[in-house]
Design a protein around this motif. Structure first.
Motif, PDB file in Angstrom:
ATOM      1  N   VAL A 108       0.843  -1.189   0.000  1.00 34.96           N
ATOM      2  CA  VAL A 108       0.000   0.000   0.000  1.00 34.96           C
ATOM      3  C   VAL A 108       0.882   1.244   0.000  1.00 34.96           C
ATOM      4  CG1 VAL A 108      -1.797   1.273   1.237  1.00 34.96           C
ATOM      5  CG2 VAL A 108      -1.826  -1.229   1.214  1.00 34.96           C
ATOM      6  N   ALA A 109       1.984   1.169   0.744  1.00 35.89           N
ATOM      7  CA  ALA A 109       2.914   2.295   0.794  1.00 35.89           C
ATOM      8  C   ALA A 109       3.698   2.402  -0.512  1.00 35.89           C
ATOM      9  CB  ALA A 109       3.873   2.134   1.964  1.00 35.89           C
ATOM     10  N   TYR A 110       3.846   1.294  -1.179  1.00 36.72           N
ATOM     11  CA  TYR A 110       4.655   1.232  -2.389  1.00 36.72           C
ATOM     12  C   TYR A 110       4.034   2.052  -3.509  1.00 36.72           C
ATOM     13  CZ  TYR A 110       7.341  -1.022  -6.105  1.00 36.72           C
ATOM     14  OH  TYR A 110       8.169  -1.269  -7.143  1.00 36.72           O
ATOM     15  N   TYR A 111       2.709   2.007  -3.618  1.00 37.17           N
ATOM     16  CA  TYR A 111       2.062   2.646  -4.753  1.00 37.17           C
ATOM     17  C   TYR A 111       2.331   4.147  -4.835  1.00 37.17           C
ATOM     18  CZ  TYR A 111      -1.080   4.127  -8.309  1.00 37.17           C
ATOM     19  OH  TYR A 111      -1.563   4.705  -9.432  1.00 37.17           O
ATOM     20  N   PRO A 112       2.079   4.906  -3.743  1.00 36.90           N
ATOM     21  CA  PRO A 112       2.352   6.356  -3.845  1.00 36.90           C
ATOM     22  C   PRO A 112       3.812   6.646  -4.172  1.00 36.90           C
ATOM     23  CG  PRO A 112       1.725   5.732  -1.594  1.00 36.90           C
ATOM     24  CD  PRO A 112       1.465   4.558  -2.446  1.00 36.90           C
ATOM     25  N   VAL A 113       4.727   5.847  -3.672  1.00 41.15           N
ATOM     26  CA  VAL A 113       6.144   6.070  -3.968  1.00 41.15           C
ATOM     27  C   VAL A 113       6.371   5.998  -5.472  1.00 41.15           C
ATOM     28  CG1 VAL A 113       8.458   5.118  -3.709  1.00 41.15           C
ATOM     29  CG2 VAL A 113       6.931   5.226  -1.744  1.00 41.15           C
ATOM     30  N   MET A 114       5.812   4.985  -6.099  1.00 46.63           N
ATOM     31  CA  MET A 114       6.002   4.825  -7.533  1.00 46.63           C
ATOM     32  C   MET A 114       5.299   5.933  -8.301  1.00 46.63           C
ATOM     33  SD  MET A 114       7.981   2.555  -7.306  1.00 46.63           S
ATOM     34  CE  MET A 114       8.482   2.738  -8.974  1.00 46.63           C
ATOM     35  N   TYR A 115       4.103   6.310  -7.790  1.00 45.36           N
ATOM     36  CA  TYR A 115       3.353   7.366  -8.465  1.00 45.36           C
ATOM     37  C   TYR A 115       4.164   8.659  -8.484  1.00 45.36           C
ATOM     38  CZ  TYR A 115      -0.054  10.955  -9.413  1.00 45.36           C
ATOM     39  OH  TYR A 115      -0.688  12.038  -9.941  1.00 45.36           O
ATOM     40  N   PHE A 116       4.730   9.003  -7.329  1.00 49.75           N
ATOM     41  CA  PHE A 116       5.482  10.257  -7.251  1.00 49.75           C
ATOM     42  C   PHE A 116       6.794  10.159  -8.020  1.00 49.75           C
ATOM     43  CE2 PHE A 116       2.777  10.887  -3.443  1.00 49.75           C
ATOM     44  CZ  PHE A 116       2.155  12.025  -3.898  1.00 49.75           C
ATOM     45  N   GLY A 117       7.355   8.974  -8.054  1.00 48.67           N
ATOM     46  CA  GLY A 117       8.584   8.770  -8.818  1.00 48.67           C
ATOM     47  C   GLY A 117       8.354   9.116 -10.278  1.00 48.67           C
ATOM     48  N   ASP A 118       7.222   8.699 -10.806  1.00 49.82           N
ATOM     49  CA  ASP A 118       6.888   8.951 -12.196  1.00 49.82           C
ATOM     50  C   ASP A 118       6.728  10.450 -12.437  1.00 49.82           C
ATOM     51  OD1 ASP A 118       6.555   7.810 -14.643  1.00 49.82           O
ATOM     52  OD2 ASP A 118       4.367   7.841 -14.514  1.00 49.82           O
ATOM     53  N   ALA A 119       6.066  11.122 -11.490  1.00 41.76           N
ATOM     54  CA  ALA A 119       5.853  12.564 -11.621  1.00 41.76           C
ATOM     55  C   ALA A 119       7.193  13.293 -11.635  1.00 41.76           C
ATOM     56  CB  ALA A 119       4.987  13.069 -10.465  1.00 41.76           C
ATOM     57  N   VAL A 120       8.108  12.847 -10.764  1.00 40.78           N
ATOM     58  CA  VAL A 120       9.420  13.483 -10.685  1.00 40.78           C
ATOM     59  C   VAL A 120      10.177  13.292 -11.997  1.00 40.78           C
ATOM     60  CG1 VAL A 120      11.694  13.330  -9.604  1.00 40.78           C
ATOM     61  CG2 VAL A 120       9.629  13.345  -8.188  1.00 40.78           C
ATOM     62  N   ARG A 121      10.048  12.099 -12.574  1.00 42.54           N
ATOM     63  CA  ARG A 121      10.778  11.818 -13.813  1.00 42.54           C
ATOM     64  C   ARG A 121      10.303  12.750 -14.921  1.00 42.54           C
ATOM     65  NH1 ARG A 121       9.526   9.011 -18.155  1.00 42.54           N
ATOM     66  NH2 ARG A 121       7.621   8.257 -17.180  1.00 42.54           N
ATOM     67  N   ARG A 122       8.980  12.924 -14.997  1.00 39.96           N
ATOM     68  CA  ARG A 122       8.442  13.776 -16.062  1.00 39.96           C
ATOM     69  C   ARG A 122       8.889  15.218 -15.856  1.00 39.96           C
ATOM     70  NH1 ARG A 122       3.120  13.415 -15.111  1.00 39.96           N
ATOM     71  NH2 ARG A 122       3.103  11.402 -14.074  1.00 39.96           N
ATOM     72  N   ALA A 123       8.841  15.681 -14.607  1.00 34.13           N
ATOM     73  CA  ALA A 123       9.231  17.063 -14.316  1.00 34.13           C
ATOM     74  C   ALA A 123      10.714  17.266 -14.566  1.00 34.13           C
ATOM     75  CB  ALA A 123       8.876  17.410 -12.878  1.00 34.13           C
ATOM     76  N   SER A 124      11.502  16.230 -14.305  1.00 31.81           N
ATOM     77  CA  SER A 124      12.946  16.382 -14.399  1.00 31.81           C
ATOM     78  C   SER A 124      13.419  16.573 -15.835  1.00 31.81           C
ATOM     79  CB  SER A 124      13.620  15.168 -13.776  1.00 31.81           C
ATOM     80  OG  SER A 124      14.871  14.976 -14.350  1.00 31.81           O
ATOM     81  N   GLY A 125      12.798  15.850 -16.766  1.00 31.88           N
ATOM     82  CA  GLY A 125      13.167  16.009 -18.171  1.00 31.88           C
ATOM     83  C   GLY A 125      12.948  17.442 -18.622  1.00 31.88           C
ATOM     84  N   LYS A 126      11.769  17.973 -18.277  1.00 35.36           N
ATOM     85  CA  LYS A 126      11.457  19.354 -18.655  1.00 35.36           C
ATOM     86  C   LYS A 126      12.343  20.322 -17.890  1.00 35.36           C
ATOM     87  CE  LYS A 126       6.575  18.436 -19.341  1.00 35.36           C
ATOM     88  NZ  LYS A 126       5.387  18.568 -18.490  1.00 35.36           N
ATOM     89  N   GLY A 127      12.625  19.985 -16.628  1.00 39.78           N
ATOM     90  CA  GLY A 127      13.449  20.863 -15.804  1.00 39.78           C
ATOM     91  C   GLY A 127      14.835  21.022 -16.402  1.00 39.78           C
ATOM     92  N   GLN A 128      15.375  19.915 -16.908  1.00 39.92           N
ATOM     93  CA  GLN A 128      16.719  19.976 -17.462  1.00 39.92           C
ATOM     94  C   GLN A 128      16.735  20.802 -18.743  1.00 39.92           C
ATOM     95  OE1 GLN A 128      18.816  19.182 -15.470  1.00 39.92           O
ATOM     96  NE2 GLN A 128      20.636  19.449 -16.711  1.00 39.92           N
TER      97      GLN A 128
END
Ligand code: ADP
Ligand code: MG
Length: 585
Positions: free
Chosen positions: A177-197
């Protein structure tokens, strides 16, 4: 969901992994060290039962002697593990950064000029500096972090089950149950990071351009405008980073609330078992410690995911660059251009930058050794483009440029370019000594030749007037060098290489009449006996040229000697009379 766990691998990622594999020994040592760290962590959770039950409850004196020694040993080994992990992965990471940077720089240097017109310097710099750091973070986190955290999690779960498997079953329900939000936020960070760079690249590009061109910014009082533009970039970066901040700061508390719920459950159920005597306090605390210790590595595993996602995005950008092909390629069977004087001929040359619009068409002429060919015409006519075809800064799109009858595309680039010297309107000096700048094309030239070149370029006198003479560093001279002096140093550089083909592209255009006279004298020395192309703005400087080509709209519209062209009464005559009245005023 599986897509989130293992990022898709592409061939270019495999290239990076090949690079990583070449450090396999150090990586193996780093992994072993990380594994040791995991083992010690698990050992601590495991031994808590003995400490509590044997020492505190049973009051076992033997254990009281053994335990402190065991604890010291465990922490010593753990320290060794930490050192090994950081040390070996650090070394590998730094090597990867260096190799990637070197490969990128070599690639960029090998690319043709059209690449640089499509890229901004600051953006390139950001790739070479920041993106490589991200790749290192990805490698170090995924190798050591992944091993350490994975085995820690595995071991701690083992301890939990060993201590109380029924209670453990309740606890592990919480984990996924704790795993899901971690993965969800990981995905969000990845998308933001590409644009951020990408936004970061934009920002560095603006920094580089406005710092390098600060004089123009000030001259046009554009400080406020540039500041606003910069604020626009930082604003965009900020917006992207804020999304990142939200995702990153939400993921921890959500995990903690979930973890808190899990702990509450364990305290309630486990405490009940101890109270009723079905379990011991030692078992409970060992269990509890293992559950609490689980939180950190699980969280770090999610960070590792982010670092891997960011790293792969950076890898993509790096390999985009590394895989860029130069458009000016050397043929495998290219021949060396022989030494000596050269004849350069254009045969029905056509050229286009974009493949559509013809910038040059039907250019045919030939220049023999010792001859001076002047190219004149209104700005934008294609004069610079024309001479850029000789050293193959660009390749013709029709016809051929030949040196001694050999198509330049059949020659090795190095042998061709070594035979050509270029002096442009804007002299480029590097932040090195005057001596090194003059000797740029021939770093091993003896001092006498450097001085002789400087004398012929009328540079010797002002150079020796500097406190450090030829050893003065250009950057430290700062604005002490006038435009004319810089140009004479550039001419000395061209003189020293002694290249038989000489290209002067508006070499005196930005100078005042006073320094132009000296530079012109230096140029006359430089031109003697070579195959010379002169693009001149001021027609007075080319009246003695053997041949004058008037270029307009990418075509040669008139050709001949000065007197001939004047008599003809065409474009050249018009250009000439325009300048004559200009000069009189
Ligand atoms: P000149 O030196 O006679 O002033 P150029 O050779 O610099 O003329 O330019 C000829 C034409 O080619 C101009 O229309 C210019 O806008 C265009 N041009 C020059 N450089 C490039 C480039 N790198 N990409 C696209 N077009 C270019
Ligand atoms: Mg030009």
């Amino acid at each position: 969901m599986p897509r989130l766990i293992l990022p898709r691998l592409r061939p270019r990622h495999r290239m990076l992994f090949a690079e990583i594999r070449s450090h396999w020994a150090r990586l193996a040592l780093a992994m072993v060290s990380s594994f040791i760290m995991a083992v010690t962590q698990v050992a601590i959770a495991y031994l808590i039962k003995n400490v509590i039950d044997d020492i505190f409850v049973q009051k076992d004196l033997g254990m009281l002697k053994v335990m402190p020694i065991a604890v010291v040993c465990i922490f010593f080994v753990r320290g060794l593990g930490y050192f090994g992990q950081e040390y070996f992965i650090g070394i590998v990471g730094q090597h990867i950064i260096k190799n990637l940077r070197d490969a990128m720089y070599a690639r960029v240097m090998a690319l043709d000029l059209s690449f640089f017109q499509g890229e901004r310097t600051g953006g390139l710099m950001s790739r070479v500096t920041f993106d490589t750091n991200m790749v290192r973070d990805m490698v170090s986190r995924s190798v050591t972090g992944m091993v350490r955290d994975f085995f820690t999690v595995l071991g701690l779960i083992g301890v939990i089950f060993y201590r109380d498997w029924r209670l453990a079953l309740y606890a592990v329900v919480i984990l996924p149950v704790a795993y899901y939000p971690v993965m969800y936020f990981g995905d969000a960070v990845r998308r933001a990071s590409g644009k951020g760079q990408a936004a970061m690249e934009d920002m560095s590009a603006l920094l580089q351009e406005t710092f390098a061109g600060v004089k123009i910014v000030k001259a046009f009082s554009a400080e406020a405008h540039e500041t606003r533009r910069f604020q626009g970039r930082t604003g965009r970066y900020l917006k992207l980073q804020l999304k990142n901040v939200v995702a990153q700061s939400l993921s921890s508390p959500i995990m903690e609330v979930l973890a808190g719920a899990g702990i509450a459950l364990v305290v309630w159920y486990g405490g009940y078992q101890v109270v009723t005597g079905e379990s011991t306090p030692g078992t409970f605390f060992s269990f509890m410690a293992a559950v609490l210790m689980l939180y950190d590595p699980v969280r770090k595993l999610s960070y590792t995911m982010n670092a891997v996602q960011e790293g792969l995005a950076a890898t993509d950008r790096i390999y985009d660059l590394l895989e860029t092909e130069t458009r000016v390629k050397e043929r495998p069977d290219a021949v060396e251009l022989a030494a000596g004087a050269h004849t350069v001929s254009f045969e029905n040359v056509g050229f286009s930058y974009d493949g559509n619009e013809a910038v040059l068409a039907g250019i045919t002429f030939s220049v023999k050794p010792g001859e001076v060919t002047a190219i004149v015409g209104a700005s934008g006519g294609g004069k610079t483009t024309l001479v850029n075809l000789i050293p193959r800064f660009f390749d013709v799109t029709g016809g051929a440029v030949k040196v001694d009858g050999i198509d330049v595309r059949d020659l090795t680039l190095a042998s061709l370019r070594k035979r050509i010297a270029i002096v442009t309107q804007e002299p480029i000096l590097f932040n090195d000594t005057v001596r090194a700048n003059i000797a740029y094309g021939r770093p091993d030239a003896p001092m006498e030749e450097i001085e002789a070149a400087a004398k012929a370029a009328f540079a010797h006198d002002f150079v020796t007037a500097f406190p450090a003479g030829y050893d003065s560093v250009i950057g430290e001279l700062g604005s002490r060098l006038s435009g004319g002096e810089k140009q004479r140093l550039a001419i000395a550089r061209a003189l020293l290489t002694d290249a038989p083909i000489l290209i002067l592209d508006e070499a005196t255009a930005s100078l005042d009449t006073q320094s132009e006279r000296l530079v012109q004298k230096a140029l006359d020395n430089l031109m003697a006996g070579r195959t010379v192309f002169v693009i001149a703005h001021r027609l007075s400087t080319i009246r003695h040229a053997d041949r004058i080509l008037v270029v307009a709209g990418g075509r040669i519209v008139e050709r001949g000697a000065h007197e001939e062209l004047l008599e003809k009464g065409g474009v050249y005559r018009k250009l000439h009379s325009m300048q004559f009245t200009e000069d009189e005023q």
